[in-house]
Design an enzyme around this catalytic site. Sequence first.
Site, PDB file in Angstrom:
ATOM      1  N   LYS A  50       1.154  -0.972   0.208  1.00 24.71           N
ATOM      2  CA  LYS A  50      -0.279  -0.398  -0.301  1.00 24.71           C
ATOM      3  C   LYS A  50       0.811   0.936  -0.105  1.00 24.71           C
ATOM      4  O   LYS A  50       1.812   1.135   0.939  1.00 24.71           O
ATOM      5  CB  LYS A  50      -0.868  -0.018   1.313  1.00 24.71           C
ATOM      6  CG  LYS A  50      -1.893  -1.248   1.196  1.00 24.71           C
ATOM      7  CD  LYS A  50      -2.778  -1.135   2.542  1.00 24.71           C
ATOM      8  CE  LYS A  50      -3.891  -2.874   3.019  1.00 24.71           C
ATOM      9  NZ  LYS A  50      -5.164  -2.679   2.072  1.00 24.71           N
ATOM     10  N   ARG A  88      -9.819 -12.110   2.394  1.00 22.45           N
ATOM     11  CA  ARG A  88     -10.221 -13.779   1.533  1.00 22.45           C
ATOM     12  C   ARG A  88      -9.609 -14.800   1.331  1.00 22.45           C
ATOM     13  O   ARG A  88     -10.663 -16.130   1.488  1.00 22.45           O
ATOM     14  CB  ARG A  88     -10.874 -13.110  -0.242  1.00 22.45           C
ATOM     15  CG  ARG A  88      -9.556 -12.934  -0.941  1.00 22.45           C
ATOM     16  CD  ARG A  88     -10.390 -12.136  -2.337  1.00 22.45           C
ATOM     17  NE  ARG A  88     -10.297 -10.992  -2.899  1.00 22.45           N
ATOM     18  CZ  ARG A  88     -11.281 -10.143  -2.978  1.00 22.45           C
ATOM     19  NH1 ARG A  88     -11.124 -10.572  -4.518  1.00 22.45           N
ATOM     20  NH2 ARG A  88     -11.396  -8.639  -2.604  1.00 22.45           N
TER      21      ARG A  88
END
Length: 639
Positions: free
Chosen positions: A397, A472
Amino acid sequence: GAPLPAPLSVAIDRGRVRRIRASVAMATSSCPAFVSAPRAAVIGAASRAIARRVAPTGAKRRVASAIVPRASADAPPVPAVDIPDTNDEWEAVSPVDFAADVSAALAADKVVILGKRGALRSPGFVASLPESLRTVWLEAVAAVRAGDNGGKRSIMVPWDNGGSLKDVVVGVLPTAVSRHNCPAAAFAVDVVLAGVHPPAHGQSLGIITALKDATSDAVPIAVAVARRFPTYTAKSARGGGRGGVERGRVAIKGKVLVAQVDCGAASRLGSGRLDEETSARVVAVAKAVRHASRVVDTPPAFMDPDALVGEAASVAAELAGNHGLDVAFDALRYDALKAIGFGGLVAVGDAAARDGREPALVHVKYRPSDAKPGSVFRKIALVGKGITYDTGGLQIKGKSGMPGMKTDMGGAAACLGAFKALCQLRPSHVELHLVLCIAENAVGPRAFRPDDVVTPLSGRTVEINNTDAEGRLVLADGVAYASGTLGCDDVIDVATLTGAQMIATGRNFAGVLSDDEAMERACVVAGRASGDLAHALPYAPEFFTREFGSKIADMKNSVKDRTNAQSSCAGQFIANHLDPGWNRADPDASGDEAEGRIKRRWLHVDMAGPATNKDGRGTGYGVALLVHLISGELYADGK
């Protein structure tokens, strides 16, 4: 009269001050609220308030600025303690009593009274107020403009037979809300309590909530209050140390006393106390919300995978020891996860594990204590995403995207808090399973890479095309374990999963996805009832599964088309790893056997938006939602 001009300065000549005091004296002499108050105190307080608002004319203006005294070694120290280790210790540092008496709340140094206008004006509620407040109450409530978001005003009221003045905040919640909002208007509590801070040690704050329907309004209003008083802080305590502060210590705050009044009961019976069941629910849920928000607020250096496992172990020990419940705790760490085949957790947590921060799968089981041997209950799994920090992995990020990623464990915190509250309420119709998927998505020599192929517990291979879509992957292991190994009937996964959720349903509503319409509908209803708002996302596997197509594996972990309902797609990825037999019809079953089979259901809650407030602090979202859902009609009689 006409409204006073906006404040521009506090430089007022002495002649104007004398004229202001004379006019205030005339005004207060006929006001019943000040008849018994000390004249000098009233005129002085009122003239200072007016002086702050009146601006002088002329070209030269001196703009006032707030002067905040700096801590120094000469300043008197405040009571402080070492940084707490347990949730009970944090609660003691910033205490909130959610079952206080009205008399105790009214005796506090400052009082906030809030509710809808009808409840605030109800005869029974008005009669419960002190006489000095009662004489001006209806006029004060009428003067507040609630609008769409609620309103408030502060009044100074003579107290203790005129011996002092007390600051009373009158908050009016909107009477009506839109059909997708919580009817209790809990969101407006934030407006009323804006600027109301926890009291200093030795002082107290009383918050009285007037409820038109306590059965439906008590929990959402209490939860909204709980969110205004989070427990975690790293602010230094003032003391005699270097720089006037005490290193490694936090100041003890005064007590907040929350008293909820059932105005329906107050009008009918002369008693506004909540019934025992409602009161127990309020206390359990509100305290669990504060617990969940503290877990989210704690910096990642302290709330690492080991610490989050410890939080779950402490909850299990408290439920089994202090409450005498049938609760069992287990945790699988790196070596066991790798041996059993939890490929998602191992891949995401590998880099941090090299430095000792191993991933974990926590399983806590609750079974009704009075269950008879052979009893069968509907088994519900709460599966929480517990990424203690998310750097994004090798696809890291940016500098503006990484701060705040300590909150990526919001789903695990919500599930932990809800499990704790539900167990304290002792449900007798369900068997609960808490499954926390815990890892840190770090950068290092062992970090998983784009182009790697990972095999989660389901056995379905995943080609990695986005290391920042790690949540996920750990949830894939969690739902496979819950639906397969544990054999749960309902699997509810909760996660701060996608930024796209905020585009789909906004910052106030979680996005929910389910393969069962009744489950989806019950979750949305529970959201409106609890104040943890939720809205359905489209469920259409035939549209979304193909977004994960891979040439070399069963699927990729991120979508091809980012404009095609990303939140639904991310949820569908998780559903792809449910047990292969999930809700599939048995071709050999017929008649009574097919009719009597328990239907299995999956629900996905993406809470990326409501997990934090505008200041970036954890809200404890999801606790009230899950408690209401599992306590509601969907699970009546254990169905």
